[in-house]
Design a protein around this motif. Sequence first.
Motif, PDB file in Angstrom:
ATOM      1  N   TYR A 156      -4.692  -2.968  -6.967  1.00 40.72           N
ATOM      2  CA  TYR A 156      -5.824  -3.402  -6.148  1.00 40.72           C
ATOM      3  C   TYR A 156      -5.731  -2.869  -4.718  1.00 40.72           C
ATOM      4  CZ  TYR A 156      -6.232  -6.505 -10.141  1.00 40.72           C
ATOM      5  OH  TYR A 156      -6.310  -6.995 -11.415  1.00 40.72           O
ATOM      6  N   VAL A 157      -5.492  -1.577  -4.641  1.00 37.48           N
ATOM      7  CA  VAL A 157      -5.463  -0.900  -3.349  1.00 37.48           C
ATOM      8  C   VAL A 157      -6.831  -0.258  -3.140  1.00 37.48           C
ATOM      9  CG1 VAL A 157      -4.270   0.781  -1.916  1.00 37.48           C
ATOM     10  CG2 VAL A 157      -3.004  -0.465  -3.673  1.00 37.48           C
ATOM     11  N   SER A 158      -7.519  -0.669  -2.110  1.00 34.69           N
ATOM     12  CA  SER A 158      -8.898  -0.223  -1.878  1.00 34.69           C
ATOM     13  C   SER A 158      -8.950   1.149  -1.217  1.00 34.69           C
ATOM     14  CB  SER A 158      -9.642  -1.232  -0.980  1.00 34.69           C
ATOM     15  OG  SER A 158      -9.628  -2.523  -1.529  1.00 34.69           O
ATOM     16  N   ARG A 196      -2.119   7.893  -8.604  1.00 37.30           N
ATOM     17  CA  ARG A 196      -3.132   6.840  -8.463  1.00 37.30           C
ATOM     18  C   ARG A 196      -3.978   6.791  -9.733  1.00 37.30           C
ATOM     19  NH1 ARG A 196      -7.004  10.240  -4.363  1.00 37.30           N
ATOM     20  NH2 ARG A 196      -8.569  10.878  -5.909  1.00 37.30           N
ATOM     21  N   MET A 201     -13.341  -1.943 -12.558  1.00 34.35           N
ATOM     22  CA  MET A 201     -13.765  -3.248 -12.047  1.00 34.35           C
ATOM     23  C   MET A 201     -15.227  -3.513 -12.414  1.00 34.35           C
ATOM     24  SD  MET A 201     -11.016  -4.163 -10.232  1.00 34.35           S
ATOM     25  CE  MET A 201     -11.553  -5.441  -9.094  1.00 34.35           C
ATOM     26  N   GLU A 207     -16.249   0.861  -2.415  1.00 37.87           N
ATOM     27  CA  GLU A 207     -14.808   1.051  -2.293  1.00 37.87           C
ATOM     28  C   GLU A 207     -14.139   0.775  -3.641  1.00 37.87           C
ATOM     29  OE1 GLU A 207     -16.714  -0.082   1.490  1.00 37.87           O
ATOM     30  OE2 GLU A 207     -16.592  -1.060  -0.472  1.00 37.87           O
ATOM     31  N   LYS A 208     -13.543   1.791  -4.211  1.00 36.72           N
ATOM     32  CA  LYS A 208     -12.910   1.660  -5.514  1.00 36.72           C
ATOM     33  C   LYS A 208     -11.506   1.066  -5.375  1.00 36.72           C
ATOM     34  CE  LYS A 208     -16.567   3.662  -7.035  1.00 36.72           C
ATOM     35  NZ  LYS A 208     -17.657   2.800  -7.523  1.00 36.72           N
ATOM     36  N   GLN A 209     -11.043   0.455  -6.470  1.00 33.75           N
ATOM     37  CA  GLN A 209      -9.712  -0.142  -6.509  1.00 33.75           C
ATOM     38  C   GLN A 209      -8.776   0.737  -7.330  1.00 33.75           C
ATOM     39  OE1 GLN A 209      -9.024  -3.074  -4.758  1.00 33.75           O
ATOM     40  NE2 GLN A 209     -11.090  -2.671  -4.008  1.00 33.75           N
ATOM     41  N   GLU A 211      -4.586   1.508  -8.875  1.00 35.85           N
ATOM     42  CA  GLU A 211      -3.178   1.212  -9.114  1.00 35.85           C
ATOM     43  C   GLU A 211      -2.382   2.425  -8.657  1.00 35.85           C
ATOM     44  OE1 GLU A 211      -0.008   0.349 -12.772  1.00 35.85           O
ATOM     45  OE2 GLU A 211      -2.131   0.695 -13.197  1.00 35.85           O
ATOM     46  N   VAL A 360     -14.860 -12.404  -4.399  1.00 31.34           N
ATOM     47  CA  VAL A 360     -13.754 -11.629  -3.837  1.00 31.34           C
ATOM     48  C   VAL A 360     -13.134 -12.368  -2.660  1.00 31.34           C
ATOM     49  CG1 VAL A 360     -13.132  -9.478  -2.667  1.00 31.34           C
ATOM     50  CG2 VAL A 360     -14.696  -9.425  -4.620  1.00 31.34           C
ATOM     51  N   ALA A 364      -9.219 -12.684  -2.664  1.00 31.06           N
ATOM     52  CA  ALA A 364      -8.473 -11.730  -1.851  1.00 31.06           C
ATOM     53  C   ALA A 364      -8.675 -12.027  -0.360  1.00 31.06           C
ATOM     54  CB  ALA A 364      -8.953 -10.311  -2.173  1.00 31.06           C
TER      55      ALA A 364
END
Length: 386
Positions: A156-158, A196, A201, A207-209, A211, A360, A364
Amino acid sequence: MSVTLETDEHKALRAAVAALGRRYGRDYVTRTLAEGRHLSELWSEAGKLGYLGVNLPEEYGGGGGGVAELAIVLEELGAAGSPLLMLVVSPAICGTVLARFGAEEQKRAWLPGLADGSRTMAFGITEPDAGSNSHRIATTARRDGADWLLTGRKVYVSGVDIADAVLIVGRTEDARTGRLKPCLFIVPPDADGFQRRPIDMELTAAEKQFELVLDDVRLPADALVGDEDAGLLQLFAGLNPERIMTAAFAIGMGRFALGRAVEYARERTVWKTPIGAHQAIAHPLAQAHIDLELARLMTQKAAFLYDAGDDVGAGEAANMAKYAAAEACVKAVDQSVHTLGGAGLTREYGLASLITAARVARIAPVSREMILNYVSHQTLGLPKSY
């Protein structure tokens, strides 16, 4: 005695950013998402106008303000229907950490670009097995000569796909105690061993998430941010602004939804009377407005304390602000959709997608339950169950 919650400069900033937001609006966001693009036009213009770096030091191209000003920017863009989620990450978390703790070379290399929007930095803390619990982070950095080798996973790194670097939270071994302690590293996404993977989602956002997998990513000594022995302090210097900005994000979203509902309730007529005249419609919308205003007050308090250098007081207030704003946002969006009935689920009004987006803020960067844990333990002094 009169109390000024916002200065004339703050009010002028709100008006200016609101005008920018209206020029783009929800239609711009919807259209850009449909085209599979990022909100680059809005991001670029906001950067040129000085809004992205309003919290960063003037000597590095910023506006010389604080989190209070940056929160205004995000809230007003959100209220116009065009929030920029990367404001939470790039200038608020990464920019703040670098401005407070970065070496002079790091500040010169990154802050001007973060301020004008020409460079972007992502932030990686969450892990599959640790969540945001910094005490259980498994990503580790070990020395190899003068270099560092970083290994671990993040989720979940934007915005990694648009980032020039990722500020990664890892852990290093304390030479005196042998215990692992948190440290922050600037990691280029094109480094060997850096992988990456986009996370699929259901959330609709520009903004994509991602791993991230880091397999012995070799970093130079100057990739470490700040003092190796002050990693926890530096980490929370970024997490408090993250909570404040998430609150601003939620308040802006709630205001946008509420504005759509109020406009609809004024115009939609049943039996010759606008539905907004009926208390069953009017009162829940009034309650939503009250809750959003109260959440904004706590957000302003948190930002004031943080900008004044009271990290302990800001920590408590930032958590409370994030909790209050998330709850107010979810209720405002739900009530707004309900006010419009079937129309609230159409693309025309742009509210249905907010049902997911509003959640969200509850989840978060930290769940509402963990905030309740924080308040019960830290504020009320109740014992822990874990």
